[in-house]
Design a protein around this motif. Structure first.
Motif, PDB file in Angstrom:
ATOM      1  N   UNK A  13       0.858  -1.185   0.000  1.00  0.00           N
ATOM      2  CA  UNK A  13       0.000   0.000   0.000  1.00  0.00           C
ATOM      3  C   UNK A  13       0.893   1.232   0.000  1.00  0.00           C
ATOM      4  N   UNK A  14       0.806   1.999  -1.066  1.00  0.00           N
ATOM      5  CA  UNK A  14       1.539   3.252  -1.178  1.00  0.00           C
ATOM      6  C   UNK A  14       0.617   4.432  -0.944  1.00  0.00           C
ATOM      7  N   UNK A  57      -1.317  -1.585  -4.488  1.00  0.00           N
ATOM      8  CA  UNK A  57      -2.375  -0.589  -4.434  1.00  0.00           C
ATOM      9  C   UNK A  57      -1.876   0.651  -3.709  1.00  0.00           C
ATOM     10  N   UNK A  58      -2.788   1.557  -3.446  1.00  0.00           N
ATOM     11  CA  UNK A  58      -2.443   2.798  -2.756  1.00  0.00           C
ATOM     12  C   UNK A  58      -3.624   3.268  -1.919  1.00  0.00           C
ATOM     13  N   UNK A  59      -3.339   4.209  -1.033  1.00  0.00           N
ATOM     14  CA  UNK A  59      -4.385   4.783  -0.185  1.00  0.00           C
ATOM     15  C   UNK A  59      -5.476   5.435  -1.015  1.00  0.00           C
ATOM     16  N   UNK A  60      -5.074   6.112  -2.078  1.00  0.00           N
ATOM     17  CA  UNK A  60      -6.046   6.720  -2.989  1.00  0.00           C
ATOM     18  C   UNK A  60      -5.911   6.053  -4.351  1.00  0.00           C
ATOM     19  N   UNK A  61      -6.945   6.142  -5.136  1.00  0.00           N
ATOM     20  CA  UNK A  61      -6.988   5.410  -6.402  1.00  0.00           C
ATOM     21  C   UNK A  61      -6.762   6.303  -7.614  1.00  0.00           C
ATOM     22  N   UNK A  87     -12.836   2.038  -0.701  1.00  0.00           N
ATOM     23  CA  UNK A  87     -12.294   1.229  -1.793  1.00  0.00           C
ATOM     24  C   UNK A  87     -11.097   0.418  -1.323  1.00  0.00           C
ATOM     25  N   UNK A  88     -10.231   1.023  -0.526  1.00  0.00           N
ATOM     26  CA  UNK A  88      -9.078   0.301   0.010  1.00  0.00           C
ATOM     27  C   UNK A  88      -9.546  -0.813   0.944  1.00  0.00           C
ATOM     28  N   UNK A  89     -10.509  -0.524   1.802  1.00  0.00           N
ATOM     29  CA  UNK A  89     -11.039  -1.547   2.706  1.00  0.00           C
ATOM     30  C   UNK A  89     -11.626  -2.719   1.911  1.00  0.00           C
ATOM     31  N   UNK A  90     -12.332  -2.418   0.822  1.00  0.00           N
ATOM     32  CA  UNK A  90     -12.900  -3.476  -0.018  1.00  0.00           C
ATOM     33  C   UNK A  90     -11.791  -4.305  -0.673  1.00  0.00           C
ATOM     34  N   UNK A  91     -10.730  -3.634  -1.116  1.00  0.00           N
ATOM     35  CA  UNK A  91      -9.591  -4.367  -1.690  1.00  0.00           C
ATOM     36  C   UNK A  91      -8.980  -5.298  -0.654  1.00  0.00           C
ATOM     37  N   UNK A 108       2.127   4.400   6.295  1.00  0.00           N
ATOM     38  CA  UNK A 108       2.492   3.945   7.640  1.00  0.00           C
ATOM     39  C   UNK A 108       1.566   4.584   8.666  1.00  0.00           C
ATOM     40  N   UNK A 109       1.370   5.882   8.556  1.00  0.00           N
ATOM     41  CA  UNK A 109       0.538   6.608   9.528  1.00  0.00           C
ATOM     42  C   UNK A 109      -0.926   6.178   9.498  1.00  0.00           C
ATOM     43  N   UNK A 110      -1.399   5.646   8.382  1.00  0.00           N
ATOM     44  CA  UNK A 110      -2.801   5.218   8.289  1.00  0.00           C
ATOM     45  C   UNK A 110      -3.044   3.873   8.971  1.00  0.00           C
TER      46      UNK A 110
END
Length: 183
Positions: A13-14, A57-61, A87-91, A108-110
């Motif tokens: 996750x970036x 993936x990433x925090x935002x799409x 969307x990230x949670x669904x992934x 990291x902070x998320x």
């Protein structure tokens, strides 16, 4: 924008897609990605593992755009992060990773309690059903890796990823089993 199939044992996750990703219609195409792939190779992943064993993936799409008047990408806003979180949670629910590599301070902070990069990098953080291993961002805009002590922490992080890779893929360490993947 993502790159991978689900389920996958490992997820990276970036922060957000970059301009190279936008132009290439796939995640992780820029110079920072090449460094990240080098680190994953050092940890034992083969190039063909990316997108199969390792879901990217990433925090935002969406590409957040450039900083006004600059040639660097803008960080996603808190609102953009909130909007993309479902969307990230669904992934994550679809991919069901056992190892999540957090690529950069924002990721990291998320997922981990707030701490300095020097406290996070080089460690594994087990949680129910998953282990998080943070990596610094490899962007040329970051100077964190200019310090030799921080590069040593990166080497420790790569070793943590190597250990977790063996665990989540159930690979016996070399010398413990006649084949790398037990049958």
């Amino acid at each position: 924008m993502v790159w991978g199939i689900a389920p996958a044992p490992v997820m990276v996750i970036g922060q957000a897609p970059g301009l190279s990703d936008l132009r290439g219609a796939r995640m992780y195409l820029g110079p920072a990605a090449r460094k990240l792939f080098g680190w994953l190779t050092e940890a034992g992943f083969a190039p063909e593992d990316i997108g199969k064993v390792v879901y990217m993936t990433a925090l935002t799409k969406c590409f957040p755009g450039r900083l006004p008047g600059k040639s660097t990408d803008r960080a996603p806003s808190p609102r953009e992060l909130r909007n993309c979180r479902p969307w990230l949670d669904a992934q994550m629910a679809l991919v069901q990773p056992k190892l999540i590599i957090l690529f950069g301070k924002m990721a990291i902070d998320k997922f981990l309690p707030r701490m300095l990069l020097t406290e996070a990098i080089g460690h594994a953080f087990p949680a129910p059903g998953v282990t998080y291993v943070p990596l610094p961002h490899s962007s040329g805009a970051s100077t964190w890796l200019n310090d030799a002590g921080n590069r040593a922490l990166l080497a420790e992080a790569i070793e943590r990823i190597r250990e977790e890779r063996l665990r989540v893929l159930e690979i016996a360490p070399i010398g413990d089993h006649p084949k790398e993947r037990p049958s």
